[in-house]
Design a protein around this motif. Structure first.
Motif, short mmCIF file in Angstrom:
data_model
loop_
_atom_site.label_atom_id
_atom_site.label_comp_id
_atom_site.label_asym_id
_atom_site.label_seq_id
_atom_site.Cartn_x
_atom_site.Cartn_y
_atom_site.Cartn_z
N ALA A 147 -9.05 8.98 2.56
CA ALA A 147 -7.86 9.78 2.86
C ALA A 147 -6.89 9.01 3.74
N ILE A 148 -7.42 8.24 4.69
CA ILE A 148 -6.55 7.43 5.56
C ILE A 148 -5.80 6.40 4.71
N ALA A 149 -6.52 5.78 3.78
CA ALA A 149 -5.88 4.79 2.91
C ALA A 149 -4.80 5.42 2.04
N LEU A 150 -5.11 6.55 1.41
CA LEU A 150 -4.11 7.20 0.56
C LEU A 150 -2.90 7.66 1.37
N GLY A 151 -3.14 8.17 2.57
CA GLY A 151 -2.03 8.56 3.44
C GLY A 151 -1.18 7.37 3.83
N GLY A 152 -1.85 6.25 4.09
CA GLY A 152 -1.12 5.02 4.43
C GLY A 152 -0.29 4.51 3.27
N PHE A 153 -0.87 4.54 2.07
CA PHE A 153 -0.11 4.10 0.89
C PHE A 153 1.12 4.97 0.68
N ALA A 154 0.96 6.28 0.86
CA ALA A 154 2.07 7.20 0.62
C ALA A 154 3.17 7.08 1.66
N ALA A 155 2.79 6.84 2.92
CA ALA A 155 3.78 6.81 4.01
C ALA A 155 4.35 5.43 4.29
N PHE A 156 3.67 4.37 3.88
CA PHE A 156 4.08 3.02 4.26
C PHE A 156 5.50 2.63 3.85
N PRO A 157 5.98 3.00 2.67
CA PRO A 157 7.34 2.60 2.31
C PRO A 157 8.42 3.10 3.28
N SER A 158 8.17 4.20 3.98
CA SER A 158 9.18 4.72 4.91
C SER A 158 8.91 4.30 6.36
N SER A 159 7.93 3.44 6.58
CA SER A 159 7.61 3.02 7.95
C SER A 159 8.68 2.08 8.50
N PRO A 160 8.86 2.07 9.82
CA PRO A 160 9.87 1.20 10.42
C PRO A 160 9.61 -0.28 10.13
N LEU A 161 8.35 -0.66 10.07
CA LEU A 161 8.02 -2.06 9.81
C LEU A 161 8.42 -2.46 8.40
N MET A 162 8.15 -1.59 7.45
CA MET A 162 8.54 -1.86 6.07
C MET A 162 10.06 -1.86 5.93
N GLN A 163 10.72 -0.94 6.60
CA GLN A 163 12.18 -0.90 6.54
C GLN A 163 12.80 -2.17 7.13
N ALA A 164 12.21 -2.65 8.22
CA ALA A 164 12.70 -3.89 8.84
C ALA A 164 12.48 -5.07 7.91
N ALA A 165 11.36 -5.10 7.23
CA ALA A 165 11.09 -6.19 6.30
C ALA A 165 12.07 -6.16 5.13
N PHE A 166 12.34 -4.98 4.61
CA PHE A 166 13.33 -4.86 3.53
C PHE A 166 14.70 -5.31 3.99
N ALA A 167 15.07 -4.95 5.21
CA ALA A 167 16.38 -5.34 5.76
C ALA A 167 16.49 -6.85 5.85
N GLN A 168 15.42 -7.52 6.23
CA GLN A 168 15.45 -8.98 6.34
C GLN A 168 15.55 -9.64 4.98
N LEU A 169 14.98 -9.01 3.96
CA LEU A 169 15.04 -9.58 2.61
C LEU A 169 16.40 -9.39 1.97
N SER A 170 17.15 -8.40 2.44
CA SER A 170 18.47 -8.12 1.85
C SER A 170 19.49 -9.13 2.26
#
Length: 170
Positions: A147-170
């Motif tokens: 359940a922790i893994a599935l919750g992490g997979f579902a929420a990770f795209p909106s995490s601040p770390l993921m958003q920062a990584a996307f911003a750097q790639l743009s």
């Protein structure tokens, strides 16, 4: 380690933890240690400042405090508590942490219902000869790492770390 590590580390560690918990009812400590250690490395690479990193650490501390209480009350396993804490640091002290925890609770509830149903069908499952993780049927606990893994997979795209990584790639 490059910024690409952000896209790989959390999902890979969560997947390993889920499979381990499902088949052995244990989550290796090294998975939680890798999550915490790599966060400290990738957060500055993603452009998070010290105050933001501090908020991420505060999120982990808050989740750890709650998990410690649940572990002491024999409601949560130690591996689950460590994995949830180590995962929380990747979400920070903001709405994405709440989203992550809500997903974990939702998937945890569904997982519990499925596991309890399967345990009621234990004789049928074993008699059918279908390959099935026997520990899932015989253990008295729920492999909450799934359940922790599935919750992490579902929420990770909106995490601040993921958003920062996307911003750097743009």
């Amino acid at each position: 380690m490059t910024i690409a590590g952000i896209f790989v580390i959390l999902p890979l560690c969560l997947a390993l933890a889920a499979f381990s918990d499902l088949f052995t009812m244990t989550i290796p400590n090294r998975i939680s240690a890798i999550l915490l250690g790599t966060f400290v490395i990738v957060a500055p690479l993603a452009g998070l400042g010290m105050s933001q990193i501090g908020l991420h650490m505060a999120a982990a501390a808050l989740v750890f405090a709650v998990c410690f209480f649940l572990f002491a009350a024999n409601v949560m396993g130690g591996g689950d508590a460590k994995l949830l804490t180590a995962s929380a640091v990747w979400f920070g002290l903001n709405a994405s942490l709440v989203t992550f925890l809500l997903y974990v609770a939702l998937f945890g509830g569904l997982l519990t219902i499925v596991v309890l149903f399967l345990r009621r069908q234990e004789n049928t499952i074993l008699a059918s000869g279908i390959p099935f993780p026997r520990v899932l049927l015989t253990a008295e606990k729920i492999p909450y790492g799934v359940a922790i893994a599935l919750g992490g997979f579902a929420a990770f795209p909106s995490s601040p770390l993921m958003q920062a990584a996307f911003a750097q790639l743009s």
